[in-house]
Scaffold this motif. Sequence first.
Motif, PDB file in Angstrom:
ATOM      1  N   UNK A  11       0.842  -1.200   0.000  1.00 52.36           N
ATOM      2  CA  UNK A  11       0.000   0.000   0.000  1.00 52.36           C
ATOM      3  C   UNK A  11       0.877   1.250   0.000  1.00 52.36           C
ATOM      4  N   UNK A  12       0.375   2.311  -0.604  1.00 53.35           N
ATOM      5  CA  UNK A  12       1.078   3.575  -0.474  1.00 53.35           C
ATOM      6  C   UNK A  12       0.996   4.040   0.971  1.00 53.35           C
ATOM      7  N   UNK A  13       1.855   4.995   1.333  1.00 54.98           N
ATOM      8  CA  UNK A  13       1.851   5.498   2.706  1.00 54.98           C
ATOM      9  C   UNK A  13       0.498   6.121   3.045  1.00 54.98           C
ATOM     10  N   UNK A  14      -0.091   6.845   2.096  1.00 60.70           N
ATOM     11  CA  UNK A  14      -1.408   7.442   2.341  1.00 60.70           C
ATOM     12  C   UNK A  14      -2.449   6.364   2.584  1.00 60.70           C
ATOM     13  N   UNK A  15      -2.422   5.324   1.778  1.00 59.27           N
ATOM     14  CA  UNK A  15      -3.377   4.228   1.964  1.00 59.27           C
ATOM     15  C   UNK A  15      -3.189   3.559   3.318  1.00 59.27           C
ATOM     16  N   UNK A  16      -1.932   3.408   3.741  1.00 57.81           N
ATOM     17  CA  UNK A  16      -1.655   2.778   5.027  1.00 57.81           C
ATOM     18  C   UNK A  16      -2.206   3.622   6.178  1.00 57.81           C
ATOM     19  N   UNK A  17      -1.926   4.933   6.144  1.00 62.86           N
ATOM     20  CA  UNK A  17      -2.420   5.802   7.209  1.00 62.86           C
ATOM     21  C   UNK A  17      -3.947   5.879   7.193  1.00 62.86           C
ATOM     22  N   UNK A  18      -4.555   5.838   6.017  1.00 64.42           N
ATOM     23  CA  UNK A  18      -6.015   5.838   5.931  1.00 64.42           C
ATOM     24  C   UNK A  18      -6.597   4.571   6.548  1.00 64.42           C
ATOM     25  N   UNK A  19      -6.002   3.446   6.255  1.00 69.12           N
ATOM     26  CA  UNK A  19      -6.512   2.162   6.738  1.00 69.12           C
ATOM     27  C   UNK A  19      -6.455   2.063   8.259  1.00 69.12           C
ATOM     28  N   UNK A  20      -5.332   2.483   8.849  1.00 65.25           N
ATOM     29  CA  UNK A  20      -5.135   2.261  10.284  1.00 65.25           C
ATOM     30  C   UNK A  20      -5.445   3.482  11.153  1.00 65.25           C
ATOM     31  N   UNK A  21      -5.372   4.687  10.598  1.00 70.75           N
ATOM     32  CA  UNK A  21      -5.544   5.893  11.419  1.00 70.75           C
ATOM     33  C   UNK A  21      -6.712   6.764  10.958  1.00 70.75           C
ATOM     34  N   UNK A  22      -7.286   6.450   9.815  1.00 65.85           N
ATOM     35  CA  UNK A  22      -8.468   7.170   9.374  1.00 65.85           C
ATOM     36  C   UNK A  22      -8.190   8.239   8.340  1.00 65.85           C
ATOM     37  N   UNK A  23      -9.243   8.651   7.648  1.00 69.50           N
ATOM     38  CA  UNK A  23      -9.099   9.599   6.548  1.00 69.50           C
ATOM     39  C   UNK A  23      -8.729  11.006   7.034  1.00 69.50           C
ATOM     40  N   UNK A  24      -9.151  11.370   8.256  1.00 64.01           N
ATOM     41  CA  UNK A  24      -8.794  12.700   8.762  1.00 64.01           C
ATOM     42  C   UNK A  24      -7.287  12.842   8.914  1.00 64.01           C
TER      43      UNK A  24
END
Length: 312
Positions: A219-232
Amino acid sequence: MHSRRLYLREDWNDNAVATFLDALPATQGTVLVQVFSSFADHNRVLPAVRDILRNLPGAVVIGASTAGEIDGGTMREQGALLLFTLFEHCSVRGYQARATTAFEVGRTLAQTALTPDTRCVIAFANSINTDGDEFLRGFAAANPAQVPLAGGMSADSARFEHCRVLLGDTWLDEGAVGVAIDGASLRVYQDYNLSWRPIGRPMRVTKARGDVVYAIEGRTVVELYTRYLGSDIAGNLPRSAFDFPLFIESDGLIIPRTMMSRPDASGGVQFAGDIPEGAQVRFGIVNNDAIVDSVRRVAQQVREQAPEALFA
């Protein structure tokens, strides 16, 4: 050795600097001035620096742009913290280093600054175009005596546009600046405080080059942070990532890697140091109990060493 500090807010004036300089203890030695500025306009602090250089001939000034300053236990922004150290029995020499690679910047600084009498080097490097790990490796390559190196990387309040370093009254957009402190009587002690802890399961870095990460577990870094930490959180990178750095382990040490850039067109994100392809990373969070325990431990060690000056 004497230490003093001066904090300049946005509305500072010449009288504040003049009054401060008049109150400094007299010294026959060298004066080191470290400047940490979070002014949006980096040049805002330069009149103060020039006043200092006029009134303290021979003073050595280095500094860095920042994301804020800690002044007497208070976090501040949109100002400048000036730290004065008056050495009675040591000499201080200032340098800058520029090169095509971060490794060569570090090696050049060490080759230029180090002498048999050097007891410590303080350096600040540009965080946008300098890989911190490569800089340290370059410095170590030209430092067989393992002279202690302190300092850090510049910032610009998470704008990621103009992270600069200062030598004298000149801001530099690349490379590093540093001071070598020489003196047979100087004793230097080092410590560190990491009040963070890793959380979650280890994740494998699947594509990276140096300090730029392109994919973690596919996953891209953005996708990873979205998956585990949320879209905000993911939508406010890299500023939001300051609270959730990635941790890697190297030689038994847990090292945090802070995000230093917005994702580029390929999804690559720069971090403050190398994250090798194939490495295992985890998210990190602040541990309040660890902060208290670490501060107590460091405070006790400071009391035992009774240093004349403390740089943090």
